[in-house]
Write an enzyme that holds these catalytic residues in place. Structure first.
Site, PDB file in Angstrom:
ATOM      1  N   ALA A   1      -0.917   2.418  18.901  1.00 39.22           N
ATOM      2  CA  ALA A   1      -0.426   3.780  18.611  1.00 39.22           C
ATOM      3  C   ALA A   1      -0.343   4.006  17.103  1.00 39.22           C
ATOM      4  O   ALA A   1      -0.697   5.081  16.600  1.00 39.22           O
ATOM      5  CB  ALA A   1       0.937   3.996  19.264  1.00 39.22           C
TER       6      ALA A   1
ATOM      7  N   ILE B   1       0.832  -1.221   0.000  1.00 34.79           N
ATOM      8  CA  ILE B   1       0.000   0.000   0.000  1.00 34.79           C
ATOM      9  C   ILE B   1       0.860   1.262   0.000  1.00 34.79           C
ATOM     10  O   ILE B   1       0.391   2.328  -0.375  1.00 34.79           O
ATOM     11  CB  ILE B   1      -0.979   0.051   1.204  1.00 34.79           C
TER      12      ILE B   1
ATOM     13  N   LYS C   1      -2.147   2.445  14.804  1.00 30.61           N
ATOM     14  CA  LYS C   1      -3.508   2.530  14.269  1.00 30.61           C
ATOM     15  C   LYS C   1      -4.131   3.881  14.629  1.00 30.61           C
ATOM     16  O   LYS C   1      -4.833   4.497  13.810  1.00 30.61           O
ATOM     17  CB  LYS C   1      -4.383   1.391  14.812  1.00 30.61           C
TER      18      LYS C   1
ATOM     19  N   THR D   1      -9.519  -0.120  14.929  1.00 28.76           N
ATOM     20  CA  THR D   1      -9.693  -0.986  16.095  1.00 28.76           C
ATOM     21  C   THR D   1     -10.125  -0.192  17.323  1.00 28.76           C
ATOM     22  O   THR D   1      -9.825   1.014  17.423  1.00 28.76           O
ATOM     23  CB  THR D   1      -8.350  -1.691  16.388  1.00 28.76           C
ATOM     24  N   ASP D   2     -10.769  -0.879  18.263  1.00 29.42           N
ATOM     25  CA  ASP D   2     -11.119  -0.230  19.539  1.00 29.42           C
ATOM     26  C   ASP D   2      -9.879   0.032  20.397  1.00 29.42           C
ATOM     27  O   ASP D   2      -9.949   0.784  21.373  1.00 29.42           O
ATOM     28  CB  ASP D   2     -12.140  -1.078  20.318  1.00 29.42           C
ATOM     29  N   GLU D   3      -8.736  -0.587  20.028  1.00 29.39           N
ATOM     30  CA  GLU D   3      -7.550  -0.466  20.874  1.00 29.39           C
ATOM     31  C   GLU D   3      -6.989   0.954  20.891  1.00 29.39           C
ATOM     32  O   GLU D   3      -6.204   1.309  21.763  1.00 29.39           O
ATOM     33  CB  GLU D   3      -6.481  -1.492  20.455  1.00 29.39           C
TER      34      GLU D   3
ATOM     35  N   TYR E   1       1.256  -1.270  18.353  1.00 29.37           N
ATOM     36  CA  TYR E   1       0.183  -1.522  17.377  1.00 29.37           C
ATOM     37  C   TYR E   1      -0.906  -0.460  17.481  1.00 29.37           C
ATOM     38  O   TYR E   1      -1.265   0.190  16.489  1.00 29.37           O
ATOM     39  CB  TYR E   1      -0.413  -2.921  17.599  1.00 29.37           C
TER      40      TYR E   1
END
Ligand code: NAD
Ligand code: TYD
Length: 358
Positions: A158, A58, A160, A130-132, A156
């Protein structure tokens, strides 16, 4: 025509299979085929002219520009990411490269395309997140709404969160018609066995330890993958550009309860030859550094505005998932390559206190 990124991964492959099962609209599937990408998941589409697979990154702006110009899609549905928290702890750089820089390059390509004469008037860029990004809740806090502040705790989450911020900024600054979804933990067929549920199923069947981090009391909200795919289709069809939609299963579970339920299902569906329960293989191991205690999603916004609700309960979804892994040993053999074994040795092999019995 739509472009899907990361369509050879867990959720992306489920999405592509469902999309082509539900509509006749073709899909360009752009995927780098990292360790997590697997064309075997898309084997049933091998002769389907509506599925056009492109192996690529990408972050390769020239490639993405070319795909947009050639195919003139009406949407990009962006799944491609490095997605595993434990891997982000061992090696964060790939997460910044793909999740942040890759999303940036994709946004820039989409911006140039959306402003061109050839782009569809109703073009959309749908960012799957994500909800994270919202951080961790304690036991009594209310579930995450779309207004909850971003407080990511792992490399991860951070990365996202950074990508979510870029997507938001490309809407506010450049007017790119973006949609963002923030979803809870997915499970179901085709999930790479580094994540909790498939890892536990495979380890149980192989007679290996079932490694529960810390005290096993961390809570996740679980959503069956096809319910997530349906939510993404609903947001793409009717979502308001610039808006964020939280997606969740309303199924909060403690990790140890998830593992117990898996063991009980396996005891029923594929009992051990010695008659002993798989629960005996559970081991508590060193906790994950910075381990988020609890995630919970308040999905009222997508439910009231778009009419989406999950169709699977955790009980039905988990039974279906276990049965799928039991029925697909060839898919498992395909993904558990040498690279997979190196990963399990790195993440689990060096735990000093592995072996304490549950
Ligand atoms: P996955 O790791 O199974 O698949 C990721 C896919 O992206 C793979 O096919 C991989 O080859 C591809 N990819 C990675 N880097 C790439 C790059 N630079 N260029 C092109 N392709 C690349 O992930 P998943 O679980 O299917 O998650 C998909 C998306 O959903 C991610 O954005 C993730 O953050 C998000 N999400 C996942 C969950 C979950 O529980 N799995 C929950 C909420 C949101
Ligand atoms: P995971 O599937 O990696 O998803 P996430 O960290 O994105 O929520 O892990 C789900 C939960 O299970 C998380 O609290 C960590 C825990 N876990 C274990 O206890 N043992 C394991 O081997 C794995 C992979 C996860």
């Amino acid at each position: 025509m739509i472009i899907v990124t990361g369509g050879a991964g867990f959720i992306g492959a489920n999405f592509v299979l469902e999309w082509l099962g539900n509509t006749s609209e073709p899909v360009i599937n752009l995927d780098k085929l990292t360790y997590a990408g697997n064309l075997a998941s898309l084997a049933t589409l091998a002769d389907d002219p509506r599925h056009h697979f492109v192996q690529g990154d990408i972050a390769d702006r020239a490639l993405v520009d070319r795909l947009l110009a050639e195919h003139q899609p009406r949407a990009i549905v962006h799944f491609a990411a490095e997605s595993h928290v434990d891997r982000s702890i061992h090696g964060p750089e790939a997460f910044l490269q793909t999740n942040v820089m890759g999303t940036f390059q994709l946004l820039e390509a989409a911006r140039a395309y959306a402003g061109s004469a050839q782009a569809a008037a109703d073009f959309r860029f749908l960012h799957v997140s994500t909800d994270e990004v919202y951080g961790s809740l304690d036991a009594t806090e209310p579930a995450f709404t779309e207004q909850h502040p971003f407080q990511p705790n792992s490399p991860y989450s951070a990365s996202k969160a950074a990508s979510d911020h870029l997507v938001r900024a490309w809407h506010h600054t450049y007017g790119l018609p973006v949609l963002t979804t923030n979803c809870s933990n997915n499970y179901g067929p085709l999930q790479f066995p580094e994540k909790l549920i498939p890892l536990m199923i495979l380890n149980a069947l192989a007679g290996r330890d079932l490694p529960v981090y810390g005290d096993g009391q961390n809570v996740r909200d679980w959503l069956y993958v096809t319910d997530h795919c349906a939510a993404i289709r609903a947001v793409l069809a009717q979502g308001v550009p610039g808006e964020t939609y939280n997606v969740g299963g309303n199924a909060e579970m403690r990790n140890l309860d998830v593992v117990h339920t898996l063991c009980d299902l396996l005891d029923e569906l594929r009992p051990r030859a010695d008659g002993v329960s798989y629960r005996g293989q559970i081991r508590f191991v060193t906790d994950r550094p910075g381990h988020d205690r609890r995630y919970a999603i308040d999905a009222r916004h997508i439910s009231t505005t778009l009419g989406w609700t999950p169709q699977h309960t955790f009980a039905t979804g988990l039974r279906h998932t276990v049965q799928w892994y039991l029925d697909h040993p060839e898919w498992i053999a395909d993904v558990t390559s040498g690279a997979y074994r190196q990963w399990t040795a790195l993440n689990y092999g060096e735990r000093p206190d592995a072996g304490a019995s549950a």
